[in-house]
Design a protein around this motif. Structure first.
Motif: not given
Length: 725
Positions: A495-505
């Motif tokens: 989930f953290a990998n997905l969250a990181s992408l969303m934060i960067e986006r």
């Protein structure tokens, strides 16, 4: 007393291996032997035969492996080694007709070449490995896992050869066998019973859907053949640090754990698949069991050790041990398949869940709402009551809490933390997740539990974008106050990998204006780029024309910079460009504009400045660059990394952007033609030129063939960069 093996027989072993194991084709094979009757403490393995297609790599391998193979033999399992910064090979120990052998395979290289190890070898004055680069690049590449698979295939074939040789010796040395019609009927019935039980087990085990069911089927088959046997299994835990011991028949079910470092107690080469006394180390590992004999069989799948199976108080004959070994092999294979199927099922379930969460996060508006949603989802996934999201500041040295759960946010936001300090700071620094189930007893953290936390357990996961760490996700206090598990770690990491992408986006979308500004700068030096410089010059030309002001352009180029890149490498070249940019920017005023024009060329705009004033500034910049120390610059023709500069002013040298750039460019090339490392003004009498430095000594004559690499300079430059980095 069996006859000594000769060279022809050694060659025959290697030839047989080549035919039987197709994946051996890229490897050199070298056979070393030590007589079984010789004392192990003094006798070393000596060369006896080889099959070599690449003598260069084989010579390096013989230096590396040939010094002493005793340790490899005592490990009794195939070993894979990297050596020389680029090469990879294997050692397979085996016994054949009473003699001890080690087979070394080499001649392939790793998928990457370790430059730093090669550099270290060069510093130590060892083999000139660097000169081998052209040859190394022609070798076949392979991963450690691929080499290990080849080694295991070789080991299996050698075991088959040794068994065949043993069987042949027994046949030739035994008296003439009785005719088939005199064979003992009871023995024939026993053989048939064993074969039938193996066939039934293999048929049933394919339908097993869990590790427990697989082991139960194995235990049923073994106890059918040997009703009086006691049986237990050791299974590797997820972290690989321990093996869980489980009673299967005739012993307590819960037998505790065995550290991975203690596997040799049961899997020692002399004990493996052989009935041995239940000795003191075994009793210490299994204090709850009383036994006199033990026979241990490994449980493996595709070369991976999953655990072992052990029979107690059952004196197995050679044929009995072979049957149990086949059952253990089938058990290990099915266990590997069960684990793989379970992992695929978990991945499929997690993928579906993450896809649903992605849709949720994509519909979030602001970044604050995104932080809140991410933390709520993470806490729900692990049933945690408290948590926080921390992001690393632009300076890369501190972190700030951007959202919390169960903690007062406005207080937490006022508490910046250093990267590398505290639990979250260490996770941000290392990029490694951390699961702590007792903050007071865990030696990695060793801190007093804070009153606001109900439990002493916490989990910290780095937020990453590829190799870049952007923050940390922290959770604590499960609702049932239970500790966090490895399954929690895997779930939260995904989930953290997905969250990181969303934060960067979200950050990209909200900072589009700032990124538009960044589009006019050079990413390496931080200076403005050519496009922005053009618009600034045109603005200042218009203002200067209306107000009758001076305006001067400096056009600067680093001398012999291509040579510097070739000698010291592009990393050192990039560092030189950044330091040059700092020198120029540090010399000019805030109102001046400096840009990286392209490559090693820089251009500066000096509004309200006459040519005479600009010549003084240009000379100051030139001198500072000359005095700056750049790694490896002594190999350049001038002995230093220097700069040449052309100066052109409005209105005397041109009234347009194109005219001024052209005039300063011509002046720059005049400086180059005059010997470099000097400042030249456009269309100026000799007296108006900037004072020039003393002429440098003539460079030594170069050889007919251009020098393409100086390894000492490479080491000096790259070592400097590593220290800075």
């Amino acid at each position: 007393m069996q006859p000594e093996l000769d060279t022809a027989q050694f060659e025959e072993i290697l030839a047989t291996l080549r035919e039987a194991v197709a994946t051996l084709s890229p490897y050199n094979l070298t056979l070393y032997r030590r007589g079984a009757g010789e004392p192990a403490v003094s006798a070393k393995f000596t060369y006896c035969a080889s099959r070599v297609h690449d003598p260069v790599s084989n010579e390096l391998a013989r230096h590396f492996f040939g010094r002493d193979l005793t340790g490899y033999f005592e490990e009794a399992t195939p070993t894979v080694c990297r050596y020389g910064g680029a090469f990879i090979g294997f050692v397979v120990p085996f016994t054949h007709r009473g003699d001890h052998f080690c087979l070394v395979g080499d001649g392939v290289r790793d998928t990457s070449i370790d430059l730093w190890q090669l550099a270290a070898l060069s510093r130590q004055g060892g083999t000139d490995v660097f000169s081998l680069f052209p040859h190394v690049e022609t070798l076949c590449t392979s991963t450690a896992r691929e080499v290990e698979n080849v080694a295991r295939a070789v080991s299996r074939e050698l075991s088959r050869l040794s068994a065949a040789a043993q069987q042949h010796r027994e046949i030739t040395e035994s008296p003439e066998p009785a005719s088939p019609d005199l064979r003992d009927e009871a023995e024939a019935a026993l053989v048939n019973e064993r074969l039938a039980e193996i066939a039934l087990f293999l048929e049933r085990v394919e339908r097993a859907r869990s590790l427990a069911a697989t082991l139960a089927l194995c235990a049923d088959s073994i106890t059918t053949l040997h009703p009086g046997a006691k049986l237990f299994a050791a299974l590797r835990e997820d972290d690989g640090a321990n093996y869980e011991l489980t009673g299967l028949w005739g012993v307590p079910e819960d037998l505790g754990k065995l550290p991975a470092a203690s596997l040799g107690v049961f899997l020692d080469r002399e004990k493996l698949k052989t009935t041995v006394p239940f000795d003191t180390p075994m009793r210490a590992a299994l204090p709850g069991i009383r036994a006199n004999l033990a026979t241990t069989f490994p449980l493996e799948s595709a070369g991976e050790r999953l655990g072992f199976l052990s029979l107690l108080d059952c004196d197995l004959s050679q044929n009995d041990a072979l049957v149990v070994s086949m059952l253990a092999h089938g058990t290990g294979s099915r266990m590997g398949q069960v684990l793989k199927e379970a992992e695929q099922a978990r991945a499929s379930s997690l993928s579906g869940r993450l896809l649903s969460l992605t849709n949720t996060l994509l519909h979030v508006g602001s970044k604050d709402e995104l932080y809140k949603t991410i933390l709520e989802i993470a806490a729900d996934l692990l049933n945690a009551a408290q948590g926080s999201i921390m992001l690393i500041d632009k300076n890369g040295e501190t972190m700030h809490i951007v959202f919390t759960k169960g903690i007062t946010l406005h207080i937490a936001q006022c508490l910046p933390m250093k990267v590398g300090k505290g639990i979250a700071g260490k996770v941000a620094q290392t990029g490694q997740p951390l699961v702590v189930n007792d903050v007071e007893k865990d030696s990695r953290v060793a801190m007093i539990n804070r009153p606001r936390f109900k439990s002493k357990a916490l989990i910290c996961i780095p937020l990453k974008l590829k190799d870049k760490i952007i923050g940390v996700l922290n959770l604590s206090d499960k609702a049932d106050l239970a500790p966090f598990t490895d399954a929690d770690l895997q779930l939260l990491t995904s989930f953290a990998n997905l969250a990181s992408l969303m934060i960067e986006r979200t950050l990209v979308l909200e900072e589009s204006v700032r990124f538009e500004q960044l589009s006019v700068t050079d990413s390496l030096t931080g200076l403005y780029n050519r496009r922005f410089l053009k618009s600034r010059i045109e603005e200042e030309l218009n203002r200067s024309n209306h107000q009758g002001l001076n305006l001067t352009i400096l056009f600067l180029d680093l001398d012999f910079f291509k040579n510097y890149n070739d000698i010291c490498g592009h990393l050192a070249g990039d560092e030189a460009l950044k330091r040059t940019a700092d020198i120029i920017q540090g010399t000019l005023r805030e109102m001046d504009t400096v840009a990286r024009y392209g490559g090693e060329e820089f251009c500066a705009l000096l509004p309200g400045t006459s040519k005479g004033e600009a010549l003084i500034v240009a000379e100051r910049i030139r001198a500072e660059i000359e005095n700056e120390r750049f790694p490896g610059e002594h190999n350049l023709p001038l002995g230093r990394l220097t700069a040449s500069c052309g100066v052109a002013s409005f209105p005397e040298d041109g009234r347009t952007y194109t005219a001024l750039i052209h005039a300063s460019d011509i002046a720059l090339y005049q400086a180059k033609a005059n010997g470099r490392n000097q400042v030249v003004a456009a269309n100026a009498p000799k007296g108006e030129q900037a004072p020039q430095p003393a002429a440098p000594p003539e460079p030594p004559p170069q050889p007919a063939v251009a020098r393409t690499f100086d390894f000492n300079s490479y080491l000096e430059a790259t070592e400097s960069l590593r220290q800075k980095g």
